[in-house]
Design an enzyme around this catalytic site. Structure first.
Site, PDB file in Angstrom:
ATOM      1  N   HIS A  21      -2.401 -59.458  -8.758  1.00 22.25           N
ATOM      2  CA  HIS A  21      -1.180 -58.859  -8.266  1.00 22.25           C
ATOM      3  C   HIS A  21      -0.044 -59.376  -7.855  1.00 22.25           C
ATOM      4  O   HIS A  21       1.388 -59.711  -7.606  1.00 22.25           O
ATOM      5  CB  HIS A  21      -1.847 -57.011  -7.741  1.00 22.25           C
ATOM      6  CG  HIS A  21       0.475 -56.047  -8.447  1.00 22.25           C
ATOM      7  ND1 HIS A  21       0.596 -55.736  -9.402  1.00 22.25           N
ATOM      8  CD2 HIS A  21       1.153 -56.055  -7.017  1.00 22.25           C
ATOM      9  CE1 HIS A  21       2.100 -55.052  -9.068  1.00 22.25           C
ATOM     10  NE2 HIS A  21       1.962 -55.370  -7.438  1.00 22.25           N
ATOM     11  N   GLU A  22      -0.315 -59.502  -6.389  1.00 26.18           N
ATOM     12  CA  GLU A  22       0.557 -60.012  -5.274  1.00 26.18           C
ATOM     13  C   GLU A  22       1.136 -61.394  -5.247  1.00 26.18           C
ATOM     14  O   GLU A  22       1.678 -62.415  -4.671  1.00 26.18           O
ATOM     15  CB  GLU A  22      -0.239 -59.798  -3.494  1.00 26.18           C
ATOM     16  CG  GLU A  22      -0.521 -58.555  -3.166  1.00 26.18           C
ATOM     17  CD  GLU A  22       0.926 -57.473  -3.793  1.00 26.18           C
ATOM     18  OE1 GLU A  22       2.162 -58.999  -3.133  1.00 26.18           O
ATOM     19  OE2 GLU A  22       1.362 -56.458  -3.946  1.00 26.18           O
ATOM     20  N   HIS A  25       3.658 -62.074  -7.847  1.00 31.51           N
ATOM     21  CA  HIS A  25       4.913 -62.214  -7.178  1.00 31.51           C
ATOM     22  C   HIS A  25       5.141 -63.076  -6.112  1.00 31.51           C
ATOM     23  O   HIS A  25       6.880 -63.219  -5.899  1.00 31.51           O
ATOM     24  CB  HIS A  25       4.819 -61.151  -5.855  1.00 31.51           C
ATOM     25  CG  HIS A  25       5.274 -59.522  -6.288  1.00 31.51           C
ATOM     26  ND1 HIS A  25       6.098 -58.977  -7.111  1.00 31.51           N
ATOM     27  CD2 HIS A  25       3.916 -58.282  -6.286  1.00 31.51           C
ATOM     28  CE1 HIS A  25       5.431 -57.517  -7.340  1.00 31.51           C
ATOM     29  NE2 HIS A  25       5.054 -56.890  -6.706  1.00 31.51           N
TER      30      HIS A  25
END
Length: 222
Positions: A21-22, A25
């Site tokens: 998820h990170e 980003h």
């Protein structure tokens, strides 16, 4: 499955979900013109670069033990909005990249789960693997729908950025940086306190069960 076993399984599935998820980003920021995450060596699958001891391990473990929906956070991937090619569009793309990665991982897990159901004879190891695949999909869907809430500092709040005038963006960024303690109090403290007085009030749990819970049941309804 006991609470402790569920908690351990949740952490094992949660860490890779939040790491990817990170990374999503950071990769989105990189593609939009900001190399801050890349320069900080955050575009890596090494979990040690992303893990926040409280947000990635302790908080989801506590939530799993008490039977609440598992959520948490990693160390936020740094980015500089002033370096984006298009600040408002970039904020939206970066914000939605994380939840999109969780959706893709949940769909991939469902495909693996379907492949496992084609195995004619299941050993205890196959049962364990299937359980891990199911919980990996569920946790990714929990992260997806939780982060889509339009509340700072969650990713869903990025949909507000294109609607703000340019002069209001610095104030908005300050709100995002300072909103996490308030969010944790609302998510964890409010249900706990209302449970003590005998009136359970947990809209987040209802929301996650309605969204992530129903979708994972659909994806695994082979």
């Amino acid at each position: 499955m006991g609470n402790f076993a569920y908690a351990v399984l949740s952490i094992v599935c949660f860490v890779p979900a939040i790491v990817v998820h990170e990374i999503a980003h950071g990769f989105a920021a990189y593609k939009m013109g900001d190399t801050t995450a890349k320069d900080a060596k955050r575009l890596t699958l090494n979990p040690l670069r992303h893990i926040d001891p409280f947000g990635t391990v302790i908080l989801p473990l506590l939530l799993a033990v008490v039977g609440l929906p598992v959520f948490g956070f990693a160390k936020p991937v740094p980015y500089n909005p002033n370096r984006l090619k298009n600040k408002k569009a970039g904020e939206l793309v970066i914000g939605l990249a994380g939840p999109c990665s969780n959706l893709l991982m949940a769909l991939a897990a469902a495909l693996v789960g379907y492949a496992i159901t084609l195995i004619p004879h299941w050993s205890s190891a196959i049962v364990l693997i299937y359980s891990m695949v199911y919980y990996f999909a569920l946790i990714n869907l929990c992260l997806l729908f939780f982060n889509l809430l339009p509340i700072p500092p969650l990713d869903g709040s990025s949909i507000i950025v294109p609607l703000l005038p340019e002069k209001s963006l610095p104030t908005w960024y300050r709100i995002q940086r300072q909103a996490l303690p308030v969010l944790i109090i609302l998510v964890v403290g409010l249900p706990y306190l209302t449970g003590i007085i005998g009136y359970s009030f947990n809209p987040l749990q209802s929301y996650i069960q309605f969204t992530a819970g129903n979708l994972v049941d659909f994806l695994f309804s082979f």
